[in-house]
Enzyme design. Structure first.
Site, mmCIF file in Angstrom:
data_model
loop_
_atom_site.group_PDB
_atom_site.id
_atom_site.type_symbol
_atom_site.label_atom_id
_atom_site.label_comp_id
_atom_site.label_asym_id
_atom_site.label_seq_id
_atom_site.Cartn_x
_atom_site.Cartn_y
_atom_site.Cartn_z
ATOM 1 N N ASP A 215 34.053 40.959 45.884
ATOM 2 C CA ASP A 215 35.477 41.224 46.114
ATOM 3 C C ASP A 215 35.886 41.078 47.573
ATOM 4 O O ASP A 215 36.785 41.773 48.057
ATOM 5 C CB ASP A 215 35.861 42.631 45.606
ATOM 6 C CG ASP A 215 35.556 42.805 44.134
ATOM 7 O OD1 ASP A 215 35.649 41.810 43.398
ATOM 8 O OD2 ASP A 215 35.223 43.928 43.725
ATOM 9 N N LYS B 137 36.977 35.909 48.045
ATOM 10 C CA LYS B 137 36.490 34.530 47.876
ATOM 11 C C LYS B 137 37.539 33.656 47.181
ATOM 12 O O LYS B 137 37.744 32.500 47.546
ATOM 13 C CB LYS B 137 35.191 34.527 47.051
ATOM 14 C CG LYS B 137 34.057 35.309 47.696
ATOM 15 C CD LYS B 137 32.845 35.396 46.799
ATOM 16 C CE LYS B 137 33.025 36.258 45.572
ATOM 17 N NZ LYS B 137 33.165 37.707 45.826
ATOM 18 N N GLY C 251 35.814 38.493 39.312
ATOM 19 C CA GLY C 251 37.272 38.528 39.188
ATOM 20 C C GLY C 251 37.834 38.007 40.490
ATOM 21 O O GLY C 251 37.749 38.676 41.511
ATOM 22 N N HIS C 252 38.329 36.793 40.493
ATOM 23 C CA HIS C 252 38.811 36.162 41.724
ATOM 24 C C HIS C 252 40.342 36.071 41.655
ATOM 25 O O HIS C 252 40.882 35.398 40.787
ATOM 26 C CB HIS C 252 38.164 34.784 41.910
ATOM 27 C CG HIS C 252 36.681 34.871 42.118
ATOM 28 N ND1 HIS C 252 35.884 33.783 42.343
ATOM 29 C CD2 HIS C 252 35.848 35.950 42.166
ATOM 30 C CE1 HIS C 252 34.628 34.186 42.504
ATOM 31 N NE2 HIS C 252 34.586 35.494 42.393
ATOM 32 N N GLN D 282 30.348 37.309 43.123
ATOM 33 C CA GLN D 282 29.701 38.530 43.614
ATOM 34 C C GLN D 282 29.428 38.422 45.130
ATOM 35 O O GLN D 282 30.075 37.648 45.810
ATOM 36 C CB GLN D 282 28.407 38.846 42.840
ATOM 37 C CG GLN D 282 28.631 39.281 41.388
ATOM 38 C CD GLN D 282 28.886 38.146 40.425
ATOM 39 O OE1 GLN D 282 28.143 37.165 40.392
ATOM 40 N NE2 GLN D 282 29.920 38.235 39.623
ATOM 41 N N GLY E 123 46.556 38.537 54.769
ATOM 42 C CA GLY E 123 47.465 38.754 53.650
ATOM 43 C C GLY E 123 46.903 38.045 52.433
ATOM 44 O O GLY E 123 46.085 37.130 52.563
HETATM 45 P P1 GDP Z 1 36.898 37.980 45.191
HETATM 46 O O1 GDP Z 1 36.230 38.526 43.986
HETATM 47 O O2 GDP Z 1 35.985 37.870 46.365
HETATM 48 O O3 GDP Z 1 37.648 36.722 44.928
HETATM 49 O O4 GDP Z 1 37.985 39.071 45.615
HETATM 50 P P2 GDP Z 1 39.020 39.817 44.626
HETATM 51 O O5 GDP Z 1 40.063 38.862 44.213
HETATM 52 O O6 GDP Z 1 38.283 40.542 43.556
HETATM 53 O O7 GDP Z 1 39.573 40.940 45.578
HETATM 54 C C1 GDP Z 1 40.214 40.640 46.773
HETATM 55 C C2 GDP Z 1 41.645 41.222 46.726
HETATM 56 O O8 GDP Z 1 42.218 41.188 48.007
HETATM 57 C C3 GDP Z 1 42.580 40.415 45.842
HETATM 58 O O9 GDP Z 1 43.532 41.290 45.284
HETATM 59 C C4 GDP Z 1 43.234 39.458 46.828
HETATM 60 O O10 GDP Z 1 44.527 39.049 46.399
HETATM 61 C C5 GDP Z 1 43.353 40.332 48.042
HETATM 62 N N1 GDP Z 1 43.263 39.635 49.334
HETATM 63 C C6 GDP Z 1 42.512 38.572 49.698
HETATM 64 N N2 GDP Z 1 42.643 38.331 51.022
HETATM 65 C C7 GDP Z 1 43.497 39.264 51.489
HETATM 66 C C8 GDP Z 1 44.002 39.568 52.795
HETATM 67 O O11 GDP Z 1 43.668 38.937 53.797
HETATM 68 N N3 GDP Z 1 44.853 40.637 52.897
HETATM 69 C C9 GDP Z 1 45.230 41.384 51.825
HETATM 70 N N4 GDP Z 1 46.041 42.408 52.033
HETATM 71 N N5 GDP Z 1 44.757 41.126 50.585
HETATM 72 C C10 GDP Z 1 43.900 40.096 50.432
HETATM 73 P P1 IMO Z 2 33.349 39.067 42.346
HETATM 74 O O1 IMO Z 2 32.939 37.649 42.085
HETATM 75 C C1 IMO Z 2 32.309 43.296 42.677
HETATM 76 C C2 IMO Z 2 28.974 44.719 40.243
HETATM 77 C C3 IMO Z 2 29.321 45.728 39.162
HETATM 78 C C4 IMO Z 2 28.063 46.553 39.142
HETATM 79 C C5 IMO Z 2 26.974 45.494 39.378
HETATM 80 C C6 IMO Z 2 26.316 44.993 38.103
HETATM 81 O O2 IMO Z 2 34.720 39.388 41.862
HETATM 82 O O3 IMO Z 2 33.106 39.432 43.774
HETATM 83 P P2 IMO Z 2 27.131 43.349 36.194
HETATM 84 O O4 IMO Z 2 28.296 43.439 35.259
HETATM 85 O O5 IMO Z 2 27.123 42.133 37.050
HETATM 86 O O6 IMO Z 2 25.813 43.556 35.502
HETATM 87 O O7 IMO Z 2 27.296 44.626 37.168
HETATM 88 O O8 IMO Z 2 27.610 44.399 40.024
HETATM 89 N N1 IMO Z 2 29.731 43.452 40.203
HETATM 90 C C7 IMO Z 2 30.737 43.153 41.035
HETATM 91 N N2 IMO Z 2 31.324 43.905 41.996
HETATM 92 N N3 IMO Z 2 32.709 42.024 42.468
HETATM 93 C C8 IMO Z 2 32.111 41.254 41.537
HETATM 94 O O9 IMO Z 2 32.368 39.935 41.396
HETATM 95 C C9 IMO Z 2 31.093 41.833 40.736
HETATM 96 N N4 IMO Z 2 30.334 41.382 39.711
HETATM 97 C C10 IMO Z 2 29.485 42.383 39.424
HETATM 98 O O10 IMO Z 2 30.453 46.494 39.524
HETATM 99 O O11 IMO Z 2 28.034 47.438 40.235
HETATM 100 MG MG MG Z 3 36.451 40.102 42.637
#
Ligand code: GDP
Ligand code: IMO
Ligand code: MG
Length: 428
Positions: A13, A16, A40-41, A224, A414
């Site tokens: 998270d 990416k 979850g991207h 991840q 942002g």
């Molecule tokens: P990922 O799994 O690495 O793709 O990250 P996620 O999408 O799960 O979580 C990142 C969250 O931060 C999402 O809600 C993005 O929309 C948000 N986000 C990404 N970059 C920024 C940033 O620079 N600032 C803010 N405020 N939010 C961001």
């Molecule tokens: P992205 O790509 C954050 C975490 C789960 C749990 C552990 C094992 O969005 O960054 P699993 O279901 O993979 O067996 O769970 O890994 N986890 C993540 N945490 N972002 C993710 O993906 C994750 N994918 C798995 O919360 O702690």
């Molecule tokens: Mg994510």
């Protein structure tokens, strides 16, 4: 033209999805190599929030070829839903979204087993996403998994799916004392999944080879983060794949010498979802502020993310393991207006500073961070150039660079694409 790998350098998270979406504007091919629908991207397009679990984030840019490689575990139900969601946005997928024949499938029984395993673990549960990831990778390693190529082959489907179903029935009924849905229904469902997958099934490894030979611009999209790696992370509180550069090249059959740039995505603070060690975890009040400002709730499960200070020893180690060439520092704006700001600059166990990161569960539990206090700033959100950032923001960024020996190439302030500052010119 370059091949760029985008790797999560913390516990997932990191942002990416936003970075890959941004880079996709100039790329030809975007590939996922590992993980599954546990990812979850999140991407914002015209104020619309889109969360992708399986498809590469490049899918939102028309015309880009998107590959799901052999290292991914694919949940056909979630894939089918994602096809509908993306098609509803007016995007054409056929012919440009490809899933490898070798990609393993995640079945509903994997999700049940994931759930039962967590129940059995009780207080020491991992806090998985319940997406069946661990059981699917376990079946793959035990060589009883079902791959896309076999699922869509009418002569092989009933055999391989039936064998897996029988094994899961045994496990679920004998070990977990629960009942499974009907075998005939399961095999009919497998046929329906096969029909859905046929138009996308392909040899993505060969497609990527062609793209590389033609000097196309390629992005490998990690899922991840490095500390969720099954070998190098905070085991057993990890996922079941390799989110680092090793997984990125292996999971799509990419020669590692062809990687031109490894971009490590580093949130300006840390978060983690689920259980497990988290050395720089914050006190509740500070965590609540960041969680609210940064919308730190799981993209896949909606769970509140645990929040902590930026952990530089962990980042430095991640840079070494993954040959990270530059950082994308994300969510800088979330730290705007902080009353106090800390970063972890060392790890100690029982008063003794250690080098690197812990290797055992006990050491991860015992490790305590050494912090440095940094000066705060009021506003990075509105800034569009590096020069315009406050001197204290620049100090924060240069602390990251000096400690990790790795330059900051991208600053994200942002969630929207335009809220990005490229500090060392365009990457592609
Ligand atoms: P990922 O799994 O690495 O793709 O990250 P996620 O999408 O799960 O979580 C990142 C969250 O931060 C999402 O809600 C993005 O929309 C948000 N986000 C990404 N970059 C920024 C940033 O620079 N600032 C803010 N405020 N939010 C961001
Ligand atoms: P992205 O790509 C954050 C975490 C789960 C749990 C552990 C094992 O969005 O960054 P699993 O279901 O993979 O067996 O769970 O890994 N986890 C993540 N945490 N972002 C993710 O993906 C994750 N994918 C798995 O919360 O702690
Ligand atoms: Mg994510």
């Amino acid at each position: 033209m370059p091949v760029i790998a985008v790797i999560g350098a913390q516990w997932g998270d990191e942002g990416k999805g936003k970075i890959v979406d941004l880079l996709s504007a100039k790329a030809d091919v975007i590939a996922r190599s590992q993980g599954g629908a546990n990812a979850g991207h999140t991407i914002y397009r015209d104020n619309q929030k889109i969360i992708l679990h399986l498809m590469p984030s490049g899918v939102l840019t028309p015309g880009r070829q998107c590959l799901i490689g052999p290292g991914v575990v694919l949940d056909p139900d979630i894939f089918a839903k994602e096809i509908v969601a993306v098609t509803d946005l007016g995007l054409e997928l056929q012919g440009r979204l490809l899933v490898d024949y070798r990609t393993h499938l995640v079945f509903p029984t994997h999700k049940l087993i994931d759930q039962y395993q967590e129940e059995v673990r009780g207080g020491s549960k991992i806090g998985t996403t319940s997406r069946g990831i661990g059981p699917a990778y376990a079946d793959k390693s035990s060589r009883r998994g079902v791959r896309v190529g076999e699922l869509i082959n009418p002569r092989m489907r009933d055999k391989v799916c039936g064998e897996l179903y029988d094994y899961h029935t045994h496990l679920i009924e004998k070990v977990y004392d629960k009942e499974l849905p009907d075998r005939v229904e399961f095999l009919q469902q497998c046929e329906a999944w096969a029909d859905m997958l046929v138009p996308y099934a392909s040899d993505t490894v060969a497609s990527l080879q062609v793209a590389i030979e033609k000097n196309k611009t390629v992005i490998l999209e990690g899922a991840q983060g490095v500390y969720l790696d099954i070998d190098l992370g905070t085991y057993p509180f990890v996922t079941s794949s390799h989110p680092g550069i090793g997984g990125a090249v292996l999971g799509i059959g990419m020669p590692f010498r062809k990687i031109d740039y490894v971009l490590g995505v580093l949130k300006a603070y840390c978060t983690r979802v689920g259980s497990g060690p988290f050395p720089t975890e914050m006190d509740d009040e500070t965590a609540e502020r960041l969680r609210a400002r940064g919308a730190e709730f799981g993209s896949t499960t909606g769970r509140p993310r645990r929040c902590g200070w930026l952990d530089l020893p962990a980042a430095k180690q991640a840079a070494y393991w993954n040959s990270i060439d530059g950082w994308a520092v994300t969510k800088l704006d979330v730290l705007d207006g902080q009353e106090a700001l800390k970063v972890g600059i060392g790890y100690q166990i029982r008063g003794r500073v250690i080098s690197g990161v812990p290797a055992t569960q006990q050491a991860w539990d015992e490790v305590e961070p050494v912090y440095a206090g940094l000066k705060t700033w009021q506003n990075s959100r509105d800034k569009t150039t590096f020069e315009a950032l406050a001197p204290t923001t620049k100090d924060f960024l240069s602390t990251i660079e000096k400690f990790t020996g790795t330059p900051v190439s991208v600053i994200s302030n942002g969630a929207q694409q335009q809220a990005t500052i490229m500090t060392r010119g365009e990457l592609i």
